[in-house]
Design a protein around this motif. Structure first.
Motif, mmCIF file in Angstrom:
data_model
loop_
_atom_site.group_PDB
_atom_site.id
_atom_site.type_symbol
_atom_site.label_atom_id
_atom_site.label_comp_id
_atom_site.label_asym_id
_atom_site.label_seq_id
_atom_site.Cartn_x
_atom_site.Cartn_y
_atom_site.Cartn_z
ATOM 1 N N PHE A 218 11.309 54.678 -19.773
ATOM 2 C CA PHE A 218 10.625 54.573 -21.059
ATOM 3 C C PHE A 218 9.254 53.938 -20.853
ATOM 4 O O PHE A 218 9.009 53.247 -19.866
ATOM 5 N N GLY A 219 8.368 54.211 -21.821
ATOM 6 C CA GLY A 219 7.007 53.720 -21.699
ATOM 7 C C GLY A 219 6.135 54.262 -22.812
ATOM 8 O O GLY A 219 6.609 54.609 -23.903
ATOM 9 N N VAL A 220 4.850 54.368 -22.518
ATOM 10 C CA VAL A 220 3.857 54.775 -23.519
ATOM 11 C C VAL A 220 4.105 56.203 -23.999
ATOM 12 O O VAL A 220 3.751 56.556 -25.123
ATOM 13 N N GLY A 221 4.737 57.029 -23.161
ATOM 14 C CA GLY A 221 4.991 58.413 -23.543
ATOM 15 C C GLY A 221 5.772 58.550 -24.834
ATOM 16 O O GLY A 221 5.556 59.495 -25.613
ATOM 17 N N GLN A 222 6.672 57.602 -25.101
ATOM 18 C CA GLN A 222 7.421 57.660 -26.363
ATOM 19 C C GLN A 222 6.503 57.422 -27.564
ATOM 20 O O GLN A 222 6.685 58.021 -28.631
ATOM 21 N N GLN A 280 8.408 49.147 -32.078
ATOM 22 C CA GLN A 280 9.634 48.428 -32.435
ATOM 23 C C GLN A 280 10.884 49.211 -32.053
ATOM 24 O O GLN A 280 11.916 48.621 -31.721
ATOM 25 N N ARG A 281 10.789 50.520 -32.081
ATOM 26 C CA ARG A 281 11.937 51.343 -31.704
ATOM 27 C C ARG A 281 12.308 51.128 -30.230
ATOM 28 O O ARG A 281 13.474 51.263 -29.846
ATOM 29 N N LEU A 282 11.323 50.790 -29.422
ATOM 30 C CA LEU A 282 11.573 50.554 -28.005
ATOM 31 C C LEU A 282 11.868 49.093 -27.697
ATOM 32 O O LEU A 282 12.158 48.754 -26.545
ATOM 33 N N ALA A 283 11.782 48.227 -28.705
ATOM 34 C CA ALA A 283 11.957 46.798 -28.465
ATOM 35 C C ALA A 283 13.330 46.489 -27.887
ATOM 36 O O ALA A 283 13.458 45.744 -26.904
ATOM 37 N N THR A 307 5.964 33.098 -11.442
ATOM 38 C CA THR A 307 5.005 33.852 -12.264
ATOM 39 C C THR A 307 5.478 35.281 -12.408
ATOM 40 O O THR A 307 5.991 35.868 -11.447
ATOM 41 N N ILE A 308 5.311 35.830 -13.605
ATOM 42 C CA ILE A 308 5.576 37.249 -13.845
ATOM 43 C C ILE A 308 4.272 37.874 -14.337
ATOM 44 O O ILE A 308 3.669 37.412 -15.300
ATOM 45 N N TYR A 309 3.837 38.939 -13.653
ATOM 46 C CA TYR A 309 2.612 39.640 -14.022
ATOM 47 C C TYR A 309 2.967 40.871 -14.852
ATOM 48 O O TYR A 309 3.823 41.666 -14.446
ATOM 49 N N LEU A 310 2.320 41.023 -15.981
ATOM 50 C CA LEU A 310 2.533 42.175 -16.854
ATOM 51 C C LEU A 310 1.353 43.120 -16.718
ATOM 52 O O LEU A 310 0.203 42.727 -16.941
ATOM 53 N N GLY A 311 1.638 44.375 -16.343
ATOM 54 C CA GLY A 311 0.570 45.347 -16.152
ATOM 55 C C GLY A 311 1.002 46.741 -16.550
ATOM 56 O O GLY A 311 2.057 46.951 -17.151
ATOM 57 N N GLY A 312 0.157 47.718 -16.211
ATOM 58 C CA GLY A 312 0.377 49.092 -16.646
ATOM 59 C C GLY A 312 -0.211 49.308 -18.026
ATOM 60 O O GLY A 312 -0.447 48.364 -18.789
ATOM 61 N N TYR A 316 -0.588 46.788 -23.197
ATOM 62 C CA TYR A 316 -1.299 46.626 -24.464
ATOM 63 C C TYR A 316 -0.354 46.654 -25.672
ATOM 64 O O TYR A 316 -0.625 46.030 -26.697
ATOM 65 N N TYR A 317 0.739 47.380 -25.546
ATOM 66 C CA TYR A 317 1.606 47.639 -26.696
ATOM 67 C C TYR A 317 2.898 46.829 -26.691
ATOM 68 O O TYR A 317 3.474 46.569 -27.748
ATOM 69 N N PHE A 318 3.363 46.444 -25.508
ATOM 70 C CA PHE A 318 4.683 45.827 -25.407
ATOM 71 C C PHE A 318 4.636 44.362 -24.979
ATOM 72 O O PHE A 318 5.679 43.774 -24.684
ATOM 73 N N GLU A 319 3.453 43.770 -24.958
ATOM 74 C CA GLU A 319 3.340 42.375 -24.510
ATOM 75 C C GLU A 319 4.181 41.431 -25.358
ATOM 76 O O GLU A 319 4.881 40.549 -24.826
ATOM 77 N N LYS A 320 4.155 41.582 -26.669
ATOM 78 C CA LYS A 320 4.908 40.674 -27.541
ATOM 79 C C LYS A 320 6.405 40.762 -27.265
ATOM 80 O O LYS A 320 7.106 39.749 -27.271
#
Length: 360
Positions: A218-222, A280-283, A307-312, A316-320
């Motif tokens: 799953f990812g931005v494609g959805q 939210q559907r992917l939350a 430390t955990i690095y968030l990328g990709g 932008y959309y799933f940080e929260k």
């Protein structure tokens, strides 16, 4: 000219499901006007004669091409890329085909990106690329390395090119972020949310911890698909490129590109609501995946990492959602998260021993 005297470039290459990218670093250290480029991960079969019909009777290919138009011919086949996708047939991004990482699909994207960035007619790429965690094994890594490592004679936008590719290493997707931003000693991890896959990388220093590296589909494609469905409900086809433009505007709090309908334009509020509902559907699946992969007995998930690095692009959309799930962790959302992997792969290419660049 002998191949040994061709200009050489270290390169990091990512075959994304939505966007592909290439970063190059000249071996001679000379600065470049542009060293990173991205492109939609689609190929279309092209017919240059049909393209020429749109110009004057004496038009040449170079005279009718516009910025962002790319025509690549190799082994008696012609491909349209970039802004020319709509002019071709059988447009495809090879989604759901694992061979896309070592087939002509990857080869053509790589060659097009390289020819965009590199002006010389003949050049050599010393390349590092990657596979998703779910496909990462010795056999597939060898397939990728052997398939990409070739001498290619192509025609790009009407100009003949010779490109030597030597693939020195096939990384795990997300490992580029670790290389580019991580350190050599701490316990660290990467969450790489891409177009169609979310890859979790865990490492002690730069050494991967295989049992904690996971991948899911799953990812931005959805989000793209939900925007396209919204368009169909208003009898309007939204292309993948247009959907990405809407998402980028949302991420950077900019005005949306206009989406015309029979009765005017889609309201900005409706687009925003669609995107936020899609996120939210992917939350739940994303949260469950993170917590399950990095579960720690009698401690919060992910707490084994310093430390955990968030990328990709999905950062932008799933940080929260990521921060809410791993709320007790030190999470760093990296700058320009969509490009960090390819920069890391290029860093790794630059650091590899010389014997890695022998043809296999």
């Amino acid at each position: 000219m002998q191949s040994s005297s061709y200009p050489r470039y270290y390169a990091g290459f990512e075959v994304g499901s939505g966007i592909s990218g290439l970063k190059v670093i000249p071996v001679d250290g000379l600065p470049m006007g542009q060293d990173l480029v991205t492109l939609p991960s689609f190929l279309a079969d092209g017919d240059i004669s049909l393209l020429l019909k749109s110009g004057d009777t004496d038009a040449t290919l170079s005279s009718i091409l516009q910025p962002g138009d790319y025509v690549l011919s190799w082994q008696d086949r012609t491909y349209f890329l970039g802004n020319l996708l709509a002019h071709g047939t059988y447009r495809d991004n090879a989604f759901n085909d694992e061979r896309r990482y070592w087939s002509d699909h990857a080869q053509m994207l790589l060659l097009c990106l390289a020819c965009i960035l590199i002006p010389e007619r003949c050049f050599e790429l010393r390349l590092v690329t990657a596979l998703p965690v779910s496909l990462y094994n010795r056999e597939r890594r060898q397939l990728v390395r052997h398939a990409l490592s070739q001498t290619y004679h192509v025609t790009f936008n009407g100009r003949e090119r010779e490109v030597i590719v030597r693939c020195g290493y096939v990384a795990m997707e997300g490992q580029g972020i670790l290389i580019h931003y991580g350190d050599e000693t701490s316990e660290q991890a990467v969450i790489d949310i891409g177009e169609r896959t979310t890859d979790l990388i865990a490492a002690s220093g730069q050494r991967l911890i295989g049992r904690l590296c996971k991948g899911d589909q799953f990812g931005v494609g959805q989000l793209v698909e939900d925007l396209q469905q919204m368009g169909l409900e208003h009898r309007r086809k939204i292309t993948t490129e247009k959907a990405h433009a809407l998402l980028q505007a949302y991420a950077h709090q900019q005005p949306y590109p206009p989406i015309k309908t029979a009765n005017g334009h889609l309201a900005a509020e409706h687009i925003t609501t669609t995107i936020e509902q899609s996120i939210q559907r992917l939350a739940r699946p994303l949260s469950s995946f993170l917590a399950g992969a990095w579960n720690v007995e009698e401690a919060p998930p992910g707490s084994q990492f310093d430390t955990i690095y968030l990328g990709g692009g999905g950062a932008y959309y799933f940080e929260k959602i990521v921060r809410a799930t791993l709320q007790d962790c030190h999470i760093i959302t990296i700058p320009e998260p969509q490009d960090a992997n390819i920069c890391g792969y290029a860093d790794l290419a630059q650091a590899l021993d010389e014997d890695r660049w022998e043809m296999h």
